[in-house]
Design a protein around this motif. Structure first.
Motif, PDB file in Angstrom:
ATOM      1  N   PRO A 187       3.797   1.243   7.778  1.00  0.00           N
ATOM      2  CA  PRO A 187       3.883  -0.026   8.516  1.00  0.00           C
ATOM      3  C   PRO A 187       2.500  -0.587   8.847  1.00  0.00           C
ATOM      4  O   PRO A 187       1.622   0.140   9.313  1.00  0.00           O
ATOM      5  CB  PRO A 187       4.626   0.375   9.804  1.00  0.00           C
ATOM      6  CG  PRO A 187       5.276   1.687   9.499  1.00  0.00           C
ATOM      7  CD  PRO A 187       4.370   2.364   8.519  1.00  0.00           C
ATOM      8  N   GLU A 188       2.305  -1.883   8.591  1.00  0.00           N
ATOM      9  CA  GLU A 188       1.062  -2.574   8.928  1.00  0.00           C
ATOM     10  C   GLU A 188      -0.158  -1.757   8.511  1.00  0.00           C
ATOM     11  O   GLU A 188      -1.050  -1.453   9.305  1.00  0.00           O
ATOM     12  CB  GLU A 188       1.016  -2.877  10.433  1.00  0.00           C
ATOM     13  CG  GLU A 188       2.150  -3.790  10.882  1.00  0.00           C
ATOM     14  CD  GLU A 188       2.109  -4.057  12.381  1.00  0.00           C
ATOM     15  OE1 GLU A 188       1.240  -3.484  13.062  1.00  0.00           O
ATOM     16  OE2 GLU A 188       2.942  -4.832  12.858  1.00  0.00           O
ATOM     17  N   MET A 189      -0.194  -1.421   7.254  1.00  0.00           N
ATOM     18  CA  MET A 189      -1.298  -0.634   6.695  1.00  0.00           C
ATOM     19  C   MET A 189      -2.613  -1.388   6.882  1.00  0.00           C
ATOM     20  O   MET A 189      -2.723  -2.567   6.530  1.00  0.00           O
ATOM     21  CB  MET A 189      -1.020  -0.401   5.206  1.00  0.00           C
ATOM     22  CG  MET A 189      -1.827   0.698   4.579  1.00  0.00           C
ATOM     23  SD  MET A 189      -1.078   1.090   2.955  1.00  0.00           S
ATOM     24  CE  MET A 189      -2.415   2.040   2.235  1.00  0.00           C
ATOM     25  N   THR A 190      -3.624  -0.718   7.442  1.00  0.00           N
ATOM     26  CA  THR A 190      -4.887  -1.377   7.748  1.00  0.00           C
ATOM     27  C   THR A 190      -5.772  -1.489   6.504  1.00  0.00           C
ATOM     28  O   THR A 190      -5.549  -0.800   5.501  1.00  0.00           O
ATOM     29  CB  THR A 190      -5.660  -0.597   8.823  1.00  0.00           C
ATOM     30  OG1 THR A 190      -6.087   0.661   8.275  1.00  0.00           O
ATOM     31  CG2 THR A 190      -4.802  -0.361  10.053  1.00  0.00           C
ATOM     32  N   ARG A 244      -1.271   8.775  11.847  1.00  0.00           N
ATOM     33  CA  ARG A 244       0.023   8.470  11.229  1.00  0.00           C
ATOM     34  C   ARG A 244       0.849   9.755  11.083  1.00  0.00           C
ATOM     35  O   ARG A 244       0.317  10.858  11.140  1.00  0.00           O
ATOM     36  CB  ARG A 244      -0.183   7.855   9.849  1.00  0.00           C
ATOM     37  CG  ARG A 244      -0.949   6.541   9.833  1.00  0.00           C
ATOM     38  CD  ARG A 244      -0.086   5.367  10.249  1.00  0.00           C
ATOM     39  NE  ARG A 244      -0.711   4.091   9.911  1.00  0.00           N
ATOM     40  CZ  ARG A 244      -0.110   2.917  10.050  1.00  0.00           C
ATOM     41  NH1 ARG A 244       1.130   2.848  10.511  1.00  0.00           N
ATOM     42  NH2 ARG A 244      -0.744   1.789   9.719  1.00  0.00           N
ATOM     43  N   GLN A 283       2.059   0.789   0.539  1.00  0.00           N
ATOM     44  CA  GLN A 283       2.103  -0.414   1.369  1.00  0.00           C
ATOM     45  C   GLN A 283       3.517  -0.699   1.864  1.00  0.00           C
ATOM     46  O   GLN A 283       3.700  -1.293   2.938  1.00  0.00           O
ATOM     47  CB  GLN A 283       1.546  -1.598   0.585  1.00  0.00           C
ATOM     48  CG  GLN A 283       0.040  -1.499   0.357  1.00  0.00           C
ATOM     49  CD  GLN A 283      -0.499  -2.543  -0.599  1.00  0.00           C
ATOM     50  OE1 GLN A 283       0.220  -3.010  -1.480  1.00  0.00           O
ATOM     51  NE2 GLN A 283      -1.769  -2.899  -0.456  1.00  0.00           N
ATOM     52  N   THR A 339      -6.102   1.164   3.444  1.00  0.00           N
ATOM     53  CA  THR A 339      -5.926   0.686   2.069  1.00  0.00           C
ATOM     54  C   THR A 339      -7.126   1.065   1.209  1.00  0.00           C
ATOM     55  O   THR A 339      -6.967   1.548   0.077  1.00  0.00           O
ATOM     56  CB  THR A 339      -5.738  -0.844   2.044  1.00  0.00           C
ATOM     57  OG1 THR A 339      -4.575  -1.191   2.813  1.00  0.00           O
ATOM     58  CG2 THR A 339      -5.570  -1.354   0.622  1.00  0.00           C
TER      59      THR A 339
END
Length: 223
Positions: free
Chosen positions: A147-150, A197, A143, A154
């Motif tokens: 960046p800005e893990m969805t 990613r 995390q 997760t």
């Protein structure tokens, strides 16, 4: 007479060896039973009969893992190469191979025994004891790096880490447990790469950011 003395000496040595082995076995059982009771006690079940059953389940598993590990050292696996990369098997690799041959019943008995008296959240708490909380620790790292893990990312990575945790409980040393987690961390990073990613770039950016923060902290402390 000399022959008789020699036989007496052999018998004495055998007795001493037997006593030593029994003492070591007794200590192992006592240590693992104490550990099991502590782990189950931390759940605060307030049900003595249930706690005793669960402590026995965990202690039996811990003892079986330890005894298998001790009786199957890395040397029981012939030296060779890792077929994935062609490199020689390390001592750790050989130990993992030896330990992975433990009968699956040992693991199955643990999981069925836990699930008989606990819900899945409580089972997870016990498995966390085996693996010193590596699921939460590793997820926190992802995390921080991604960046800005969805929510989807997760959930997928959480699922992989939970698989790692359940598999890792059958290994004795923290080095082995960490190595099992590495297998699933690699899968997590491949998943991120396959879904838009760039793991290598994200890790490099994170490392650069941490380094910059440390340098800034040093300058702040400098008079």
């Amino acid at each position: 007479m000399k022959k008789k003395n020699r036989i007496t000496l052999i018998i004495m040595l055998l007795l001493i060896t037997s006593i030593t082995i029994n003492a070591q076995t007794g200590k192992t059982e006592q240590d693992e039973t104490t550990k099991a009771k502590e782990w189950i006690g931390s759940l605060s079940l307030n049900d003595r009969a249930k706690e005793e059953r669960l402590s026995q389940v965990v202690a039996t598993h811990l003892i079986a893992v330890k005894e298998w590990h001790n009786s199957h050292p890395a040397s029981t696996v012939p030296a060779g190469i890792n077929p994935l990369d062609g490199k020689p098997l390390s001592e750790l690799h050989r130990q993992i191979i030896a330990d992975s041959a433990m009968p699956s019943k040992v693991h199955d008995d643990l999981m069925s025994g836990l699930r008989k008296d606990l819900n899945e959240q409580q089972v997870a708490l016990v498995l966390d004891k085996y693996t010193v909380g590596k699921v939460a620790f590793t997820m926190k790292g992802y995390q921080a790096i991604v960046p800005e893990m969805t929510a989807t990312e997760t959930a997928e990575i959480q699922k992989l880490l939970e698989k790692a945790r359940e598999q890792a409980v059958d290994y004795k040393s923290m080095k082995e447990i960490s190595a099992i987690f590495e297998i699933y961390k690699t899968q997590a990073e491949q998943y991120l790469n396959n879904n838009g990613r760039n793991w290598r770039q994200m890790y490099a950016d994170y490392t650069k950011k941490i380094k910059a923060e440390k340098e800034a902290a040093k300058k702040t402390k400098t008079p």
